[in-house]
Scaffold this motif. Sequence first.
Motif, PDB file in Angstrom:
ATOM      1  N   ALA A  23      77.030  90.577 -73.639  1.00 63.42           N
ATOM      2  CA  ALA A  23      75.860  89.791 -73.251  1.00 63.42           C
ATOM      3  C   ALA A  23      75.087  90.367 -72.066  1.00 63.42           C
ATOM      4  O   ALA A  23      74.363  89.632 -71.388  1.00 63.42           O
ATOM      5  CB  ALA A  23      76.294  88.351 -72.954  1.00 63.42           C
ATOM      6  N   TRP A  24      75.234  91.667 -71.802  1.00 63.31           N
ATOM      7  CA  TRP A  24      74.471  92.265 -70.718  1.00 63.31           C
ATOM      8  C   TRP A  24      72.975  92.254 -71.039  1.00 63.31           C
ATOM      9  O   TRP A  24      72.143  91.819 -70.245  1.00 63.31           O
ATOM     10  CB  TRP A  24      74.958  93.697 -70.457  1.00 63.31           C
ATOM     11  CG  TRP A  24      74.271  94.392 -69.313  1.00 63.31           C
ATOM     12  CD1 TRP A  24      73.449  93.839 -68.372  1.00 63.31           C
ATOM     13  CD2 TRP A  24      74.358  95.784 -68.979  1.00 63.31           C
ATOM     14  NE1 TRP A  24      73.024  94.796 -67.468  1.00 63.31           N
ATOM     15  CE2 TRP A  24      73.568  95.996 -67.821  1.00 63.31           C
ATOM     16  CE3 TRP A  24      75.032  96.861 -69.541  1.00 63.31           C
ATOM     17  CZ2 TRP A  24      73.422  97.246 -67.232  1.00 63.31           C
ATOM     18  CZ3 TRP A  24      74.897  98.116 -68.943  1.00 63.31           C
ATOM     19  CH2 TRP A  24      74.105  98.302 -67.800  1.00 63.31           C
ATOM     20  N   ILE A  47      71.084  90.452 -72.921  1.00 66.85           N
ATOM     21  CA  ILE A  47      70.355  89.184 -72.937  1.00 66.85           C
ATOM     22  C   ILE A  47      70.108  88.654 -71.528  1.00 66.85           C
ATOM     23  O   ILE A  47      69.342  87.707 -71.341  1.00 66.85           O
ATOM     24  CB  ILE A  47      71.060  88.109 -73.794  1.00 66.85           C
ATOM     25  CG1 ILE A  47      72.385  87.670 -73.168  1.00 66.85           C
ATOM     26  CG2 ILE A  47      71.236  88.583 -75.223  1.00 66.85           C
ATOM     27  CD1 ILE A  47      72.979  86.441 -73.827  1.00 66.85           C
ATOM     28  N   GLY A  48      70.726  89.280 -70.544  1.00 68.23           N
ATOM     29  CA  GLY A  48      70.407  88.940 -69.159  1.00 68.23           C
ATOM     30  C   GLY A  48      69.052  89.455 -68.744  1.00 68.23           C
ATOM     31  O   GLY A  48      68.452  88.968 -67.779  1.00 68.23           O
ATOM     32  N   SER A  65      67.999  85.162 -77.969  1.00 70.66           N
ATOM     33  CA  SER A  65      69.322  85.422 -77.399  1.00 70.66           C
ATOM     34  C   SER A  65      70.324  84.360 -77.849  1.00 70.66           C
ATOM     35  O   SER A  65      71.463  84.674 -78.231  1.00 70.66           O
ATOM     36  CB  SER A  65      69.244  85.459 -75.875  1.00 70.66           C
ATOM     37  OG  SER A  65      68.373  86.472 -75.416  1.00 70.66           O
ATOM     38  N   THR A 106      80.339  88.311 -70.693  1.00 71.53           N
ATOM     39  CA  THR A 106      79.150  88.216 -69.868  1.00 71.53           C
ATOM     40  C   THR A 106      79.514  88.469 -68.407  1.00 71.53           C
ATOM     41  O   THR A 106      80.615  88.927 -68.100  1.00 71.53           O
ATOM     42  CB  THR A 106      78.471  86.831 -70.059  1.00 71.53           C
ATOM     43  OG1 THR A 106      77.279  86.783 -69.277  1.00 71.53           O
ATOM     44  CG2 THR A 106      79.409  85.689 -69.682  1.00 71.53           C
ATOM     45  N   TYR A 140      74.459  89.800 -64.803  1.00 75.10           N
ATOM     46  CA  TYR A 140      73.602  90.081 -65.955  1.00 75.10           C
ATOM     47  C   TYR A 140      72.416  89.110 -65.947  1.00 75.10           C
ATOM     48  O   TYR A 140      72.488  88.010 -66.461  1.00 75.10           O
ATOM     49  CB  TYR A 140      74.372  89.948 -67.268  1.00 75.10           C
ATOM     50  CG  TYR A 140      75.531  90.903 -67.439  1.00 75.10           C
ATOM     51  CD1 TYR A 140      75.665  92.034 -66.642  1.00 75.10           C
ATOM     52  CD2 TYR A 140      76.498  90.675 -68.420  1.00 75.10           C
ATOM     53  CE1 TYR A 140      76.735  92.905 -66.795  1.00 75.10           C
ATOM     54  CE2 TYR A 140      77.566  91.551 -68.593  1.00 75.10           C
ATOM     55  CZ  TYR A 140      77.684  92.652 -67.777  1.00 75.10           C
ATOM     56  OH  TYR A 140      78.744  93.508 -67.933  1.00 75.10           O
ATOM     57  N   GLN A 180      71.255  84.553 -65.657  1.00 80.16           N
ATOM     58  CA  GLN A 180      70.575  84.239 -66.920  1.00 80.16           C
ATOM     59  C   GLN A 180      71.491  84.400 -68.127  1.00 80.16           C
ATOM     60  O   GLN A 180      71.520  83.537 -69.016  1.00 80.16           O
ATOM     61  CB  GLN A 180      69.339  85.125 -67.104  1.00 80.16           C
ATOM     62  CG  GLN A 180      68.638  84.906 -68.448  1.00 80.16           C
ATOM     63  CD  GLN A 180      67.335  85.653 -68.558  1.00 80.16           C
ATOM     64  OE1 GLN A 180      66.369  85.327 -67.880  1.00 80.16           O
ATOM     65  NE2 GLN A 180      67.300  86.682 -69.420  1.00 80.16           N
ATOM     66  N   SER A 181      72.234  85.486 -68.190  1.00 81.21           N
ATOM     67  CA  SER A 181      73.107  85.716 -69.343  1.00 81.21           C
ATOM     68  C   SER A 181      74.116  84.578 -69.499  1.00 81.21           C
ATOM     69  O   SER A 181      74.299  84.031 -70.593  1.00 81.21           O
ATOM     70  CB  SER A 181      73.834  87.052 -69.207  1.00 81.21           C
ATOM     71  OG  SER A 181      74.747  87.243 -70.274  1.00 81.21           O
ATOM     72  N   GLU A 182      74.780  84.208 -68.405  1.00 86.50           N
ATOM     73  CA  GLU A 182      75.755  83.121 -68.484  1.00 86.50           C
ATOM     74  C   GLU A 182      75.091  81.805 -68.895  1.00 86.50           C
ATOM     75  O   GLU A 182      75.663  81.019 -69.664  1.00 86.50           O
ATOM     76  CB  GLU A 182      76.476  82.949 -67.145  1.00 86.50           C
ATOM     77  CG  GLU A 182      77.479  84.046 -66.851  1.00 86.50           C
ATOM     78  CD  GLU A 182      78.313  83.759 -65.615  1.00 86.50           C
ATOM     79  OE1 GLU A 182      79.501  84.107 -65.625  1.00 86.50           O
ATOM     80  OE2 GLU A 182      77.770  83.179 -64.653  1.00 86.50           O
ATOM     81  N   ARG A 185      70.393  91.576 -79.162  1.00 88.29           N
ATOM     82  CA  ARG A 185      69.320  90.724 -78.651  1.00 88.29           C
ATOM     83  C   ARG A 185      68.876  89.689 -79.688  1.00 88.29           C
ATOM     84  O   ARG A 185      68.158  88.757 -79.362  1.00 88.29           O
ATOM     85  CB  ARG A 185      68.109  91.576 -78.272  1.00 88.29           C
ATOM     86  CG  ARG A 185      68.307  92.493 -77.082  1.00 88.29           C
ATOM     87  CD  ARG A 185      67.099  93.413 -76.989  1.00 88.29           C
ATOM     88  NE  ARG A 185      67.153  94.302 -75.845  1.00 88.29           N
ATOM     89  CZ  ARG A 185      66.581  94.064 -74.676  1.00 88.29           C
ATOM     90  NH1 ARG A 185      65.948  92.932 -74.488  1.00 88.29           N
ATOM     91  NH2 ARG A 185      66.634  94.940 -73.701  1.00 88.29           N
TER      92      ARG A 185
END
Length: 331
Positions: free
Chosen positions: A20-21, A23-24, A36, A53, A57, A61-63, A296
């Motif tokens: 999930a890097w 999508i951060g 995402s 995640t 990231y 945002q990713s989390e 993505r």
Amino acid sequence: MDKVQLPSSDVKITPITFGAWAIGGWFWGGAEENESIKAIEAAIANGMTTIDTAPVYGFGQSEEFVGKAIKGKRSKVELLTKFGLVWDRKSGHIHYEKTVDNEGNPVSLYRLGSKKNVIKECEDCLQRLGTDYIDLFQQHWPDSSTPLEETMEALEILKDQGKIRAGGVSNYSANEMKKAEKYFKLSSNQVPYSMVNRDIEDEVVPHCIANNKAIIAYSPLQRGVLTGKITADYKFSEGDHRPTTPFFKEPNLSRINALLDKIKPIAESKQATLAQLVLNWTMRQPGITCVLAGARNEKQVLENLKAAELMVSDDEFASIRKKLDQLTLEV
């Protein structure tokens, strides 16, 4: 998809894991929330239930995207996240100076493995992810400014409290793993590994095999360069950090694409993409427990999942290895 067990725990993870890097957004030229979330939902629905995640990231945002995507599905997924890179305070170990967050604000990153910080970060991660436990909590990078026993003590406390099911590290050398093991029973080490970046084969892989530690391989597609889609005229989005990295610069880019041209017939013979062949090769290397495959959107997730289904012969793998051994890069 059959899951594999993380050593020193009762956690089982998928051999291909949702990375999930990207999508951060940070370092990747941004990310769209709905796409995402749909990507994560598609991964879970199709058996890729493990998600990796980190707070850094996208600076949360990713989390947050992961938390939204797994709402109502927590019992079906395994959450892997990290700690130890902070941007809202300074510590004794600078990690990355003068970057910008997703809103364009200047920030610097610091490595911080103090007990107080590890426990605080765990609480922050739980809140963003919308859960009360983390399946694998990993130190993102070693921190030379904090005694190792203090960091490992924090993991032990969190495990005893039931807030994490297992603890691991990331970007650790074999020697650093040995030192950490004196204070905490590590489950894993998350490290970079790809066809064009095989440094871990020298020491980390033998150590993990000998001591029953999982290896979680990140950047198996070397941030996309091993898909074969990155050519000299490729247009990167604003804020995409990849063009500044060695594998995307000449002469490396041309040499990597020449290698991909040589192994492409193997992928085509199986009606597979280069990315699928590369992921399959990485999964099947000695000591590799799982590979992180970033996506993505839903289409990319489904393409990644097909990699696990490929049947590649020993002779074909030997042919690929021979070509890799002949590759020289300037890194």
